[in-house]
Scaffold this motif. Structure first.
Motif, PDB file in Angstrom:
ATOM      1  N   ILE A 126       0.846  -1.194   0.000  1.00  0.00           N
ATOM      2  CA  ILE A 126       0.000   0.000   0.000  1.00  0.00           C
ATOM      3  C   ILE A 126       0.882   1.244   0.000  1.00  0.00           C
ATOM      4  CG2 ILE A 126      -1.774   1.299   1.230  1.00  0.00           C
ATOM      5  CD1 ILE A 126      -2.772  -1.272   2.402  1.00  0.00           C
ATOM      6  N   ARG A 127       0.556   2.183  -0.880  1.00  0.00           N
ATOM      7  CA  ARG A 127       1.272   3.463  -0.945  1.00  0.00           C
ATOM      8  C   ARG A 127       0.267   4.605  -0.836  1.00  0.00           C
ATOM      9  NH1 ARG A 127       6.483   2.531  -3.070  1.00  0.00           N
ATOM     10  NH2 ARG A 127       6.681   0.598  -4.299  1.00  0.00           N
ATOM     11  N   HIS A 128       0.694   5.675  -0.182  1.00  0.00           N
ATOM     12  CA  HIS A 128      -0.115   6.896  -0.109  1.00  0.00           C
ATOM     13  C   HIS A 128       0.198   7.780  -1.312  1.00  0.00           C
ATOM     14  CE1 HIS A 128      -1.197  10.993   1.280  1.00  0.00           C
ATOM     15  NE2 HIS A 128      -2.172  10.364   1.908  1.00  0.00           N
ATOM     16  N   CYS A 129      -0.833   8.384  -1.902  1.00  0.00           N
ATOM     17  CA  CYS A 129      -0.653   9.202  -3.106  1.00  0.00           C
ATOM     18  C   CYS A 129      -1.157  10.624  -2.890  1.00  0.00           C
ATOM     19  CB  CYS A 129      -1.402   8.592  -4.296  1.00  0.00           C
ATOM     20  SG  CYS A 129      -0.788   6.974  -4.798  1.00  0.00           S
ATOM     21  N   GLU A 140       5.522   5.975   5.656  1.00  0.00           N
ATOM     22  CA  GLU A 140       4.402   5.056   5.847  1.00  0.00           C
ATOM     23  C   GLU A 140       3.959   4.977   7.305  1.00  0.00           C
ATOM     24  OE1 GLU A 140       6.351   0.651   6.229  1.00  0.00           O
ATOM     25  OE2 GLU A 140       6.241   1.520   4.220  1.00  0.00           O
ATOM     26  N   TYR A 143       0.879   7.236   7.850  1.00  0.00           N
ATOM     27  CA  TYR A 143      -0.440   6.966   7.299  1.00  0.00           C
ATOM     28  C   TYR A 143      -0.883   5.515   7.444  1.00  0.00           C
ATOM     29  CZ  TYR A 143       2.233   5.446   3.139  1.00  0.00           C
ATOM     30  OH  TYR A 143       3.110   4.823   2.283  1.00  0.00           O
ATOM     31  N   SER A 148       3.106  -2.158   5.589  1.00  0.00           N
ATOM     32  CA  SER A 148       2.707  -1.723   4.249  1.00  0.00           C
ATOM     33  C   SER A 148       2.711  -2.869   3.257  1.00  0.00           C
ATOM     34  CB  SER A 148       3.634  -0.612   3.751  1.00  0.00           C
ATOM     35  OG  SER A 148       4.975  -1.090   3.636  1.00  0.00           O
ATOM     36  N   LEU A 179      -5.583   2.283   8.054  1.00  0.00           N
ATOM     37  CA  LEU A 179      -5.207   3.576   7.487  1.00  0.00           C
ATOM     38  C   LEU A 179      -5.455   4.683   8.507  1.00  0.00           C
ATOM     39  CD1 LEU A 179      -6.914   2.949   4.041  1.00  0.00           C
ATOM     40  CD2 LEU A 179      -4.506   2.599   4.629  1.00  0.00           C
ATOM     41  N   TYR A 185      -4.902   6.292  -2.159  1.00  0.00           N
ATOM     42  CA  TYR A 185      -3.996   5.165  -1.920  1.00  0.00           C
ATOM     43  C   TYR A 185      -3.967   4.264  -3.154  1.00  0.00           C
ATOM     44  CZ  TYR A 185      -4.054   6.327   3.077  1.00  0.00           C
ATOM     45  OH  TYR A 185      -3.921   6.968   4.285  1.00  0.00           O
ATOM     46  N   CYS A 205      -6.407   1.672  -7.372  1.00  0.00           N
ATOM     47  CA  CYS A 205      -6.477   2.951  -6.674  1.00  0.00           C
ATOM     48  C   CYS A 205      -7.784   3.038  -5.886  1.00  0.00           C
ATOM     49  CB  CYS A 205      -6.403   4.105  -7.672  1.00  0.00           C
ATOM     50  SG  CYS A 205      -4.839   4.204  -8.576  1.00  0.00           S
TER      51      CYS A 205
END
Length: 289
Positions: A126-129, A140, A143, A148, A179, A185, A205
């Motif tokens: 999982i990545r935050h965008c 990470e 958030y 992750s 989260l 994300y 997404c």
């Protein structure tokens, strides 16, 4: 109707960049925000040579080719020919976009078929965008609660089918990861044992919303282009706490999407008028659908 076969859905997504948060408010329903943005940077090197005795200066200017330093822009897509039937939506609501409220019991459901019965060690990350769906610079730990990167739940193999496949399903958040912040994300699902260039299977997404402001939206057949014709025009007003947003032009990013369509989505329009705690968006050509 909103110009799409007599019926349709418009939604407005509001991003307040100062707090890196996402606020989504439906006109008729909440819809996922996807926006792609790119830029180019040109780098110039100036070499300055000075001859002290002759008091001469020589300036050498080297103009390099444009360097594409743009980060990856994420979107929901299949990245492997071995994957089919990708779906992403609100859990237990197949017709709703993958958008959940922060600190709620809602989950995003992601499912797909891998076209074999082979045992695979699949995992997800999982990545935050940012609002433009590029990876943010946030750590990470800021958030995510948990890890992750985690193993994907075991899949279910098909039975008595012409083509063999294994069905996988992932729900987020779950016991392994939760989260902490609202925003955009991306989930990347990959094969741990595959070669690097073949490891990535798909990416999805989704968005997490935190309701902080109100919105009043209207759709009218009386547009700036025609009256009672085939078009409809959207106008909306944001009601914000006094003093919360100091620079609406730069602090707020608006995205409007019709029926989950990306081909005619509207992103980043400026406000028409700001008065007190009211920010209005109207009489804009891009708001005619």
């Amino acid at each position: 109707g909103l110009g799409c076969g007599g019926s349709g859905i418009l939604c407005v997504s509001v991003y307040y960049s100062r707090f890196a948060s996402l606020y989504l408010f439906p006109v008729l329903n909440v819809r996922r925000n996807i926006h792609q943005h790119s830029s180019e940077n040109f780098i110039y090197f100036h070499l300055i040579l000075q001859a002290m005795k002759q008091r001469l200066s020589t300036i050498l200017l080297l103009l390099m080719m444009p360097l594409l330093l743009t980060a990856q822009v994420y979107r929901t897509q299949i990245l492997s020919p071995k994957v089919m039937s990708l779906q992403a939506h609100l859990a237990d609501a197949w017709n709703k976009a993958p958008v959940i409220e922060l600190h709620s019991e809602q989950q995003v459901s992601i499912s797909f078929d891998e076209m074999s019965h082979e045992y695979l060690r699949l995992a997800y990350r999982i990545r935050h965008c940012n609002a433009d769906w590029q990876a943010s610079s946030m750590n990470e730990l800021d958030y995510l609660e948990g890890f992750s990167e985690n193993d994907l739940p075991e899949g279910a193999t098909s039975e008595a089918t012409t083509v063999e496949y294994t069905h996988y399903e992932l729900k987020l958040p779950n016991d392994d990861v939760r989260l902490k912040l609202s925003g955009n994300y991306v989930v990347e699902i990959f094969d741990r044992d595959a070669a690097e260039e073949e490891a990535m299977l798909l990416q999805v997404c989704f968005s997490v919303l935190d309701r902080k402001i109100g919105i009043d939206a209207k759709v009218s057949a009386q547009t700036d282009q025609a009256y009672n014709d085939k078009y409809q025009q959207l106008s909306f007003e944001l009601q914000t706490p006094m003093g919360m947003i100091e620079r609406p032009d730069s602090d707020i990013k608006i995205l409007i999407r019709q029926n989950r369509r990306c081909d005619n989505q509207v992103f980043g329009i400026p406000p028409y008028m700001t008065s007190g705690n009211s920010i209005r968006y109207q009489h804009h050509p891009s708001l005619v659908f």
